[in-house]
Scaffold this active site. Structure first.
Site, PDB file in Angstrom:
ATOM      1  N   ASP A  41      23.173  13.628  20.168  1.00  0.00           N
ATOM      2  CA  ASP A  41      23.491  14.792  20.991  1.00  0.00           C
ATOM      3  C   ASP A  41      22.968  14.638  22.419  1.00  0.00           C
ATOM      4  O   ASP A  41      22.019  13.905  22.677  1.00  0.00           O
ATOM      5  CB  ASP A  41      22.862  16.055  20.403  1.00  0.00           C
ATOM      6  CG  ASP A  41      23.558  16.528  19.136  1.00  0.00           C
ATOM      7  OD1 ASP A  41      24.442  15.811  18.632  1.00  0.00           O
ATOM      8  OD2 ASP A  41      23.200  17.613  18.645  1.00  0.00           O
ATOM      9  N   ASP A  42      23.613  15.394  23.323  1.00  0.00           N
ATOM     10  CA  ASP A  42      23.115  15.709  24.673  1.00  0.00           C
ATOM     11  C   ASP A  42      23.422  14.658  25.732  1.00  0.00           C
ATOM     12  O   ASP A  42      23.100  14.855  26.900  1.00  0.00           O
ATOM     13  CB  ASP A  42      21.609  15.986  24.681  1.00  0.00           C
ATOM     14  CG  ASP A  42      21.228  17.181  23.833  1.00  0.00           C
ATOM     15  OD1 ASP A  42      22.131  17.816  23.277  1.00  0.00           O
ATOM     16  OD2 ASP A  42      20.024  17.469  23.726  1.00  0.00           O
ATOM     17  N   HIS A  92      29.856  18.767  22.674  1.00  0.00           N
ATOM     18  CA  HIS A  92      28.817  19.777  22.745  1.00  0.00           C
ATOM     19  C   HIS A  92      29.461  20.913  23.555  1.00  0.00           C
ATOM     20  O   HIS A  92      30.517  21.394  23.197  1.00  0.00           O
ATOM     21  CB  HIS A  92      27.575  19.195  23.413  1.00  0.00           C
ATOM     22  CG  HIS A  92      26.329  19.309  22.593  1.00  0.00           C
ATOM     23  ND1 HIS A  92      26.328  19.625  21.258  1.00  0.00           N
ATOM     24  CD2 HIS A  92      25.015  19.152  22.930  1.00  0.00           C
ATOM     25  CE1 HIS A  92      25.094  19.648  20.805  1.00  0.00           C
ATOM     26  NE2 HIS A  92      24.266  19.375  21.801  1.00  0.00           N
ATOM     27  N   HIS A  96      24.854  22.579  28.492  1.00  0.00           N
ATOM     28  CA  HIS A  96      24.158  22.698  27.210  1.00  0.00           C
ATOM     29  C   HIS A  96      23.710  24.149  27.030  1.00  0.00           C
ATOM     30  O   HIS A  96      22.534  24.492  27.134  1.00  0.00           O
ATOM     31  CB  HIS A  96      22.949  21.754  27.176  1.00  0.00           C
ATOM     32  CG  HIS A  96      22.421  21.507  25.795  1.00  0.00           C
ATOM     33  ND1 HIS A  96      21.644  22.419  25.115  1.00  0.00           N
ATOM     34  CD2 HIS A  96      22.574  20.447  24.956  1.00  0.00           C
ATOM     35  CE1 HIS A  96      21.321  21.932  23.938  1.00  0.00           C
ATOM     36  NE2 HIS A  96      21.874  20.731  23.804  1.00  0.00           N
ATOM     37  N   HIS A 185      18.851  12.258  19.577  1.00  0.00           N
ATOM     38  CA  HIS A 185      19.209  12.657  20.945  1.00  0.00           C
ATOM     39  C   HIS A 185      19.076  11.476  21.900  1.00  0.00           C
ATOM     40  O   HIS A 185      18.007  10.852  21.972  1.00  0.00           O
ATOM     41  CB  HIS A 185      18.323  13.812  21.411  1.00  0.00           C
ATOM     42  CG  HIS A 185      18.478  15.045  20.569  1.00  0.00           C
ATOM     43  ND1 HIS A 185      17.885  15.174  19.320  1.00  0.00           N
ATOM     44  CD2 HIS A 185      19.180  16.192  20.776  1.00  0.00           C
ATOM     45  CE1 HIS A 185      18.210  16.347  18.799  1.00  0.00           C
ATOM     46  NE2 HIS A 185      18.998  16.979  19.658  1.00  0.00           N
TER      47      HIS A 185
END
Length: 222
Positions: A41-42, A92, A96, A185
């Site tokens: 993620d991210d 995503h 964020h 991440h």
């Protein structure tokens, strides 16, 4: 009384749907049918995503990336590399941002804008979606027909640099089970994360891949 109604509406709009999916897996995917799915993620991050892709390529591991839209726009070469090296790219948000605080049409705008960016870069429109922090609202569930919502089986806290490589390795080893979806991440720029925490994650994966024989799958291989 006004404040009580606002709190009640927030609870119904945001907290209740999140509890529902966490407890019951209602309309979301938390496991794969076979193998173990590594998800990240991210990102993309100009430093750590490239290093991560090097490690995955070295050990011929396929993974799934849930990318932030504005970062995908800024670093399209990393998105292209993900696709070229056989990974799955999911969404995503454009930023964020938590679904708990997004009105319905803003949440949809974030997703569609990110999807368009990824499609422009890769020629493929993403179908997988992971809400930031796993936060769901009622509108998120209504978008089920447009995207396949993926949460996780295990989330390991790798955004905290003080966890260190050894403890992260232990957590990863204990989370490896058939069907598990594991979250890591590849960027430390999110609120609450440590900037250089992904370095621990990358070192941990190097050790993991050297000492384990696991069927790693990306999400379209269930």
């Amino acid at each position: 009384m006004t404040y009580i109604w606002l709190i009640a509406l927030f609870f119904i709009y945001s907290i209740c749907p999140t509890w529902l999916i966490r407890l019951s897996s209602f309309r979301v995917q938390k496991r794969v049918k076979d193998g173990v799915a590594l998800t990240f993620d991210d990102g993309p991050d100009p430093t750590y995503t490239a290093q991560l892709l090097d490690i995955l390529k070295k050990y011929n591991v396929k993974a799934t990336f849930f990318v932030v839209g504005w970062k995908a726009k800024k670093y399209p070469h990393l998105i292209k590399r993900m696709q070229e090296e056989g990974h799955t790219i999911g969404l995503h948000h454009y930023y964020h941002t938590s679904n708990w605080f997004l009105p319905p049409f803003v949440a949809e705008w974030e997703l569609h804008r990110s999807a368009r960016i990824i499609e422009q870069i890769t020629g493929v429109r993403p179908v997988y979606y992971r809400p930031p922090w796993g936060h769901i609202n009622i509108w998120t569930l209504l978008m089920q027909k447009k995207y396949k919502i993926v949460i996780w089986t295990y989330i390991l806290g790798d955004w905290n640099a003080s966890l260190g490589v050894d403890r992260l390795y232990e957590r990863l080893m204990s989370s490896i089970e058939d069907g598990a979806i594991i979250v890591l991440h590849d960027s430390g720029s999110t609120i609450g994360a440590d900037e250089h925490a992904p370095a621990n994650m990358i070192a941990t994966l190097e050790r993991l891949f050297q000492h384990t024989n696991v069927k790693w799958v990306k999400l379209n291989e269930e």
